[in-house]
Design a protein around this motif. Structure first.
Motif, PDB file in Angstrom:
ATOM      1  N   LYS A 136      -6.870   6.037  18.611  1.00 20.35           N
ATOM      2  CA  LYS A 136      -7.821   5.733  17.664  1.00 20.35           C
ATOM      3  C   LYS A 136      -8.279   4.180  17.889  1.00 20.35           C
ATOM      4  N   THR A 137      -9.668   3.867  17.990  1.00 17.86           N
ATOM      5  CA  THR A 137     -10.027   2.586  18.582  1.00 17.86           C
ATOM      6  C   THR A 137     -11.004   2.175  17.460  1.00 17.86           C
ATOM      7  N   TYR A 138     -11.178   0.821  17.435  1.00 20.01           N
ATOM      8  CA  TYR A 138     -12.062   0.285  16.424  1.00 20.01           C
ATOM      9  C   TYR A 138     -13.178  -0.750  17.199  1.00 20.01           C
ATOM     10  N   PRO A 139     -14.272  -0.242  16.995  1.00 24.24           N
ATOM     11  CA  PRO A 139     -15.327  -1.276  17.806  1.00 24.24           C
ATOM     12  C   PRO A 139     -15.480  -2.580  17.211  1.00 24.24           C
ATOM     13  N   GLY A 140     -15.383  -3.662  17.985  1.00 23.38           N
ATOM     14  CA  GLY A 140     -15.592  -4.974  17.433  1.00 23.38           C
ATOM     15  C   GLY A 140     -14.563  -5.702  16.778  1.00 23.38           C
ATOM     16  N   LEU A 141     -13.245  -4.954  16.697  1.00 28.34           N
ATOM     17  CA  LEU A 141     -12.251  -5.455  16.006  1.00 28.34           C
ATOM     18  C   LEU A 141     -11.292  -6.035  16.911  1.00 28.34           C
ATOM     19  N   SER A 142     -10.333  -7.051  16.273  1.00 27.25           N
ATOM     20  CA  SER A 142      -9.665  -7.847  17.173  1.00 27.25           C
ATOM     21  C   SER A 142      -8.157  -7.367  17.106  1.00 27.25           C
ATOM     22  N   HIS A 143      -7.133  -8.311  17.861  1.00 19.23           N
ATOM     23  CA  HIS A 143      -5.876  -7.886  18.081  1.00 19.23           C
ATOM     24  C   HIS A 143      -5.174  -7.944  16.586  1.00 19.23           C
ATOM     25  N   GLY A 144      -5.521  -8.614  15.647  1.00 15.95           N
ATOM     26  CA  GLY A 144      -5.025  -8.725  14.274  1.00 15.95           C
ATOM     27  C   GLY A 144      -5.790  -7.893  13.258  1.00 15.95           C
ATOM     28  N   PHE A 145      -6.444  -6.710  13.546  1.00 20.40           N
ATOM     29  CA  PHE A 145      -7.585  -6.061  12.936  1.00 20.40           C
ATOM     30  C   PHE A 145      -6.566  -5.607  11.530  1.00 20.40           C
ATOM     31  N   PHE A 146      -5.328  -5.021  11.675  1.00 19.52           N
ATOM     32  CA  PHE A 146      -4.549  -4.633  10.494  1.00 19.52           C
ATOM     33  C   PHE A 146      -4.586  -5.657   9.393  1.00 19.52           C
ATOM     34  N   ALA A 147      -4.642  -6.879   9.663  1.00 20.08           N
ATOM     35  CA  ALA A 147      -4.766  -7.974   8.619  1.00 20.08           C
ATOM     36  C   ALA A 147      -6.032  -8.217   8.143  1.00 20.08           C
ATOM     37  N   TYR A 161       0.665  -1.181   0.290  1.00 16.74           N
ATOM     38  CA  TYR A 161      -0.023  -0.066   0.124  1.00 16.74           C
ATOM     39  C   TYR A 161       0.773   1.370  -0.092  1.00 16.74           C
ATOM     40  N   PHE A 162       1.887   1.268   1.042  1.00 12.45           N
ATOM     41  CA  PHE A 162       2.643   2.748   1.019  1.00 12.45           C
ATOM     42  C   PHE A 162       3.476   2.670  -0.412  1.00 12.45           C
ATOM     43  N   LEU A 163       4.058   1.517  -0.779  1.00 13.85           N
ATOM     44  CA  LEU A 163       5.140   1.416  -1.622  1.00 13.85           C
ATOM     45  C   LEU A 163       4.383   2.123  -2.890  1.00 13.85           C
ATOM     46  N   SER A 164       2.872   1.646  -3.178  1.00 15.57           N
ATOM     47  CA  SER A 164       2.183   2.198  -4.355  1.00 15.57           C
ATOM     48  C   SER A 164       2.035   3.750  -4.408  1.00 15.57           C
ATOM     49  N   ARG A 165       2.247   4.297  -3.126  1.00 16.74           N
ATOM     50  CA  ARG A 165       1.976   5.927  -2.932  1.00 16.74           C
ATOM     51  C   ARG A 165       3.315   6.512  -2.769  1.00 16.74           C
ATOM     52  N   GLY A 166       4.539   5.767  -3.217  1.00 16.61           N
ATOM     53  CA  GLY A 166       5.707   6.604  -3.470  1.00 16.61           C
ATOM     54  C   GLY A 166       6.853   6.516  -2.050  1.00 16.61           C
ATOM     55  N   TYR A 167       6.317   5.742  -1.090  1.00 17.28           N
ATOM     56  CA  TYR A 167       7.299   5.352  -0.065  1.00 17.28           C
ATOM     57  C   TYR A 167       8.399   4.453  -0.057  1.00 17.28           C
ATOM     58  N   GLU A 193      -7.608  -2.454   4.523  1.00 18.55           N
ATOM     59  CA  GLU A 193      -8.102  -1.092   3.910  1.00 18.55           C
ATOM     60  C   GLU A 193      -8.389   0.071   4.941  1.00 18.55           C
ATOM     61  N   VAL A 194      -8.691  -0.226   6.073  1.00 12.97           N
ATOM     62  CA  VAL A 194      -9.199   0.615   6.895  1.00 12.97           C
ATOM     63  C   VAL A 194      -8.049   1.310   7.585  1.00 12.97           C
ATOM     64  N   VAL A 195      -7.058   0.297   8.152  1.00 10.64           N
ATOM     65  CA  VAL A 195      -5.817   0.532   8.861  1.00 10.64           C
ATOM     66  C   VAL A 195      -4.948   1.197   7.935  1.00 10.64           C
ATOM     67  N   SER A 196      -4.716   0.880   6.856  1.00  9.85           N
ATOM     68  CA  SER A 196      -3.832   1.413   5.896  1.00  9.85           C
ATOM     69  C   SER A 196      -3.907   2.931   5.681  1.00  9.85           C
ATOM     70  N   ALA A 197      -5.216   2.995   5.351  1.00 12.77           N
ATOM     71  CA  ALA A 197      -5.676   4.549   5.358  1.00 12.77           C
ATOM     72  C   ALA A 197      -5.323   5.266   6.455  1.00 12.77           C
ATOM     73  N   ASP A 198      -5.693   4.832   7.545  1.00 11.71           N
ATOM     74  CA  ASP A 198      -5.455   5.731   8.912  1.00 11.71           C
ATOM     75  C   ASP A 198      -3.956   5.946   9.002  1.00 11.71           C
ATOM     76  N   LEU A 199      -3.129   4.803   8.602  1.00 10.43           N
ATOM     77  CA  LEU A 199      -1.723   5.030   8.834  1.00 10.43           C
ATOM     78  C   LEU A 199      -1.111   6.142   7.718  1.00 10.43           C
ATOM     79  N   LEU A 200      -1.718   6.012   6.541  1.00  3.42           N
ATOM     80  CA  LEU A 200      -1.078   6.987   5.695  1.00  3.42           C
ATOM     81  C   LEU A 200      -1.422   8.407   6.100  1.00  3.42           C
TER      82      LEU A 200
END
Length: 276
Positions: free
Chosen positions: A249-260, A44-50, A264-271
């Motif tokens: 920032k917290t994510y209702p109902g999501l787990s420990h491995g929610f970035f996996a 995701y980040f590679l495709s955006r020039g990082y 699409e949600v987590v990568s956008a927040d990281l960016l």
């Protein structure tokens, strides 16, 4: 393969993709996984020039299966070895779970100008285990159970964790991804049993309070509210009050491995954080 050799002779595997003069994002994986856990975010980040970098912690993945140095001070020193080898500056460091502890310890001690921002995802700081100083922590017996299960039948233990609490696949109506379960097992079994056994103490008993206080760059905490591995009340809800410039920032109902499970949600927040 790209390898850094640490002062004690340990060979560390790392991936380094993208333009060498671009903003760098370095990813730090959880126990007992490897750099492969970040494939989605790296692409995701590679495709955006990082420029994106991820390494296999000592004893994990393709790095040496060490029988020593499997604790946070050495993990942080290993990060510094890679950073120095590649001459990295102003890096955004992203750590998940145990990797979050690694990032906190490294960032607190890093040379000036090396760290631009920090992201801690489902991370273990400030401290997990229950003690007189941390009375609402997780009982030591839970982590003793991890060690016993690993020593008895690591292969089965590494099936049970991802198919159950890690991704929340034990919850009613959960949408189970067998691919994620199999990939977790594949990464885990590539590492060394001794290093993984020792790392349980490192992620559960290390106190990162002073590290969090010492970090002098912006810190973003991302945490699933249904994290069954690193419960949010024992971690992010406490850690946010220890840093000088923090956002939670917290994510209702999501787990420990929610970035996996929800890349699409987590990568956008990281960016958004990296660009801010």
């Amino acid at each position: 393969m790209s390898i850094t050799i640490t002062p004690d002779g340990t060979r560390l595997f790392y991936k380094d993709w993208g333009p060498k003069d671009a903003q760098t994002v370095m990813f730090h994986h959880g126990w007992p996984l490897s750099a492969d856990d970040w494939d989605s975010q790296m692409l995701y980040f590679l495709s955006r020039g990082y420029r994106v970098i991820a390494h296999d912690r000592r004893g994990h993945g393709r790095s040496d299966q060490t029988d020593a140095g499997n604790e946070m001070d050495t993990y942080a020193a290993d990060v510094a070895a890679i950073v120095n080898t590649l001459n990295l500056h102003d890096v955004v460091h992203v750590g998940h779970s145990t990797g979050g502890g690694e990032v906190a310890r490294y960032a607190a001690r890093a040379e000036r100008g090396r760290v631009a921002k920090v992201v801690l995802i489902g991370a273990v700081p400030p401290v997990m285990v229950k003690s007189d100083k941390n009375p609402d922590g997780i009982p030591l017996e839970v982590f003793d159970g991890f060690r016993d299960a690993l020593a008895r039948n690591r292969a089965q233990f590494y099936r049970d964790i991802p198919s159950g609490p890690f991704y929340g696949f034990n919850r009613e109506k959960a949408e189970v991804s067998q691919g994620l379960v199999d990939n977790w097992w594949r990464q885990g079994m590539a590492g060394g049993a001794k290093a993984h056994y020792d790392c349980i103490k490192a992620f559960s008993e290390t106190d990162f309070t002073d590290d969090l206080v010492a970090i002098n760059v912006p810190v973003l905490f991302l945490h699933g509210e249904d994290d069954q591995i690193v419960p949010i009340r024992n971690s992010a809800y406490k850690a946010i009050h220890l840093v000088s410039d923090g956002t939670l920032k917290t994510y209702p109902g999501l787990s420990h491995g929610f970035f996996a499970t929800h890349p699409e949600v987590v990568s956008a927040d990281l960016l958004a954080f990296a660009r801010a």
